[in-house]
Structures are given as structure tokens and as C-alpha cells.
Design a protein around this motif. Sequence first.
Motif, short mmCIF file in Angstrom:
data_model
loop_
_atom_site.label_atom_id
_atom_site.label_comp_id
_atom_site.label_asym_id
_atom_site.label_seq_id
_atom_site.Cartn_x
_atom_site.Cartn_y
_atom_site.Cartn_z
N ARG A 1 -5.85 -8.31 28.68
CA ARG A 1 -6.53 -7.06 28.34
C ARG A 1 -6.10 -6.60 26.95
N LYS B 1 -4.78 -3.92 26.14
CA LYS B 1 -3.49 -3.23 26.19
C LYS B 1 -2.33 -4.16 26.54
N ASP B 2 -2.64 -5.42 26.92
CA ASP B 2 -1.59 -6.35 27.35
C ASP B 2 -0.93 -7.03 26.16
N GLN C 1 -12.35 -4.90 24.87
CA GLN C 1 -12.34 -4.09 23.64
C GLN C 1 -13.71 -3.44 23.47
#
Length: 570
Positions: A58, A60-61, A259
Motif C-alpha cells: 500500500r 502507506k506501507d 495512490q
Amino acid sequence: MHLSPSSWSRFTRTAISLSLSLGLLACATPQVQPIVVNMVAINDFHGHIDKEKFTVTRAKDSAPKTLVGGGIEVLGANLQAWRKEDKDMLFVGGGDLIGASPGISSLFADEPTLDALSQMGLRVSALGNHEFDAGLKELKRQIHGGCDSPRPDKACKLFGHYAGAQFSYIAANVIDKQTNMPMFPAYHIEQVKGVKIGFIGAVLRDTPMMVASDNVKDLNFIDEAEAINRTIPALKAQGVKVFVVLIHEGGTTTEAFDQPACSQLKGPIVDIVNRLDPAIKLIVSGHSHTGFICKVGDRTVTQAQMYGHLLTRIALTLDGSSHQVTNIEARNIVMETPSAAVPEALTSLMNKAKEGSHAIITQPVARLAVPVLSRKMNEAGESPLGNVVADAQLAAVKSMGVQIVFMNNKGIRANLETSSKNISTYGQISTVLPFGNTLVLMSMTGAQIRTLLEQQMWLDEESPDGRNVLQVSDGFSYIWDRNRPRGQRVLPESVKLHGVALDDQKEYRIAANNFIAGGGDRLPIFSQAMNKVDTGIKDLDVFLDYIKARDQAGSPVGSENPAGRVKRQN
């Protein structure tokens, strides 16, 4: 104009009165609320009806995460939950829903997949190139139903009957050579919340390069954007105001699958989107197995990776009066095991498919030398699994005079996994080579073989799918250099057979599967080969026989690293 005081007074009173009347009229006219149409999109499902491990990263990962999910029970549970939020939600597809499937689906001609998608309420999908894998007759049967199949060992074997897909497959650019008309419906209209939505389908025009030539010999695949744009007048004449393209062609981006409004999309889809009619604002894509939610100009382009690992949720906001699109929101959702209930019918179907395929899929075949035989290519474009596949084919036809085997990497669909004690099962092996391709023998000169090696190098520049370096059999070797000019990347003196440089004038007997032998995977030099003979020998059969024989001889196949037949200098 000059007004007297009394005239001005009368004009003012009239204007005030008119304003009050218009104000009261405006108050009496209710505001027309925007309309939100919700959709969910899937692409490149490839018959992955069972849950499986997969990795996602992801936005955020900081690192990839391994999950267990996907499969028809997880998809069905999520779709059912989302329909409770909006009963009018539309489920649509971007092609390659079937073909190149695991044994649990492919053993039954992908009927479990088509049945499951129908049960999940799929309304319409673009055709993908893999829908043509078994030929036009079989595709029509899979759409319309029945048991008259060129694959009688698979058709109607799970249920004893087959009703067909309960959704529409569309493709505006697949043209019947005899009639010069679309072979399949070009579009599909859905009416939702009082709005007519026109879905227009297309498949990549290069489909003939990706399917065995006999399977599409009666069809022309024309420019995608031109074919899509042709449908707009007919749709407008039927009152359609909202246009959505479902297209099996894609691109890639370095941005994360989740995104929002990604901006770095590259590949064939970008050119197609830029040439579409301005009325089209949403494009659901496929083929490149990439997850993205991108903007191309003022249009939104989506793709949900592959195998049902993601689904794309899309909300179209429309003007309540004109039905023009005013906003598009899209999100790619990871298909982790949900807390929502699984539809019982899908669980029943899953159990039926597991029971029907269990004895075949779990049958142990042979021990390997490694726990996993990888299809991942090194920097030169060679893989350990590719070595074994090419060697298996050479062993099967060497007695027929074959000296070299070429195997397309994209025809190897999965790593060769093993169960306990490094033993691989039929199900694991059949997933590696799911197409049922046959081996074709042919003669090529040394010069033609050099051209072949150069042609494969062009694909880095022309295709978003990555390297497509051919896997080669034992005894054949060469070196290539990316920094050299196009058409000169293979070092001439390095192309050798059993250590002897190839002679440009000499003919060599080679073998390849019927797909690339017909010029597939953008390798047209194969079509110039001489003395072609289709042996009818299936690639999966020779692969099974080879690894079984090697195990019985006490030398199981497999290594962690490629054999070094292909080397890269820069």
C-alpha cells in the motif's frame, strides 16, 4: 432613456414585483439532487476461484505484506456487503476473467469461474486475449452455454450441463472477416437510478500476437480508440448520457495501487485514452496485471491488478438534470478475508469444484530438487523453471532431429510449487503450463535464429509487460548487451550450439509451442520458418513425463539459479 419620478416609481414597483414572483417560483421549484452510480470492477481474474497467498504494498506501507484472500467466497462476501449499501451497484469486468487458469477451474473448461461471476452479479465485461485461448467456437459456448465443445474431456464435467455466462461480453474492435461487422456486441446499456449508462468494450489490437493463430483466423482486431468512438452516436441515439469504457489493454506505474489520482501511468492505454471521444470520462482497464487509479487528462483510468486480489470501487456523481458526470471517485480495495457472510451458493460451488478436482489436483507426480522451482528471471532473462521447461521439450522431440527449443516466458504462468518433501502434484504442475499448447518442429537458418534473438530484445521498449527473453534448451547459449544499438544487441560470436558458433547459412531444426511458432508474442520471424510440423504433443504432457522420469532416475529436476545459458554483458 429618461424616466420621470412617477414613471421610475412604477418601473421599480414592477421590477420588485417581478423579482418577488421569480423568487417565489424558484422557491417552489425543488432542487434536483445529484445522482451517484456505484460500480465495482474486476480484471484478469484468470479463474482464481480459490483463496491464495499474495503480496501487496500500500502507499502507506514501507514493505510488501503477505495476505491470504481473493477467491470467489471473499469476493462474493464483499460484493454482497456493498450491495446492502446500494442495491443498484454494478459489477463489471476488464477481460481475461478466464484462461490461463489454475486446475480447479481449467479442468472444467472454466465453467466454475463463469458460473461464480454470474452468481456474483457481473453485468458486463470486455473480452480479453485469454478468452480466445480455446478458440472461437469454445468461447461462444462458454458465453451461450451447452456441451458441444472442442474440449469434451472438460466441458460439462462438473455439473453435467452448462447454462452459459449470465453476463455480457463486449468488444467493439473484434471484427468478423466475412461480414466486416463486430463479432460480439460492441456495447451494453444498463439503466440505473433513471440513468442510461453505455459500457463500450475493446480488447487489445495485438490479440493475434498473443493467441494461437488458428483460434482467431476468422477475426480482425482493429484500432481500439477508433472502434470505441464509432459507438458513441448509436448510444446517444438511445438516450445514453454516461459512457464507460471496459478495455483489456493497460499500462504500468511506479505509484502504489491505492495512490489516488496517480500521474505516472505509461503504456499503450495512455495513447488510447488520449484519442477517445470527450464524452468518455471513465476507463476500466486490464491486461498489464497492475493496480492503479490514475488520471490521464480529465479522465479516470483504473485497473485492479489480477487474480481477484483487488477490486476497484467507483462512484460516479452525475448532475441530477443533465446526467453529465461531475465527479469520479475510485479506490482499489484489497480482497482480504472479510467479516461479512459468504453467500451459501458460492460456498457450495467452491466445494463442488474442490471435490471434482481433488483427486486429479492432489495426485503426486514427482520429487523436485528444490522446494520451489522459480519462473523469476535474472538480469539476463533466464529462469530456473524456464530451463527445465525447455529441456523437457527438447527431450520429447530430440529423436525427431530437434537441436534447440525456444519457450516464451509468458507461457510459463506460475512457479512450480511442491507440497511435503519437495513432491509436486498434478495441480501445481498444470498451473505452470495451463494452455494445452502443442510442440511445433521447424527449420531456421543461423541468420534467422539471430534475428529471433534480436526481436525478443525489442519487447523491453514496446511492451509494458517487462522482459520477454525466450527460455532456451541445454546446449544453446549466447550473450547480449543492452547498451548496443537496437538490432545489434546479441554478440554475434557468442551464439553457440554445444560450444560451436552458429553458421548463418546452415539450417537448424528447432521446436517451439504452437503459439509462438505462429508469430505470437511479437516474434514474427517464426512465421518465416521452414518445414513446419505440428506434432500434436502437448507441452504439459512432456513436462509431466520429463520431471517424472528424472525423479525415477534419481536426478530430480530443479535448481535455485538459472543454468547460465543466456548471459548479459551490460
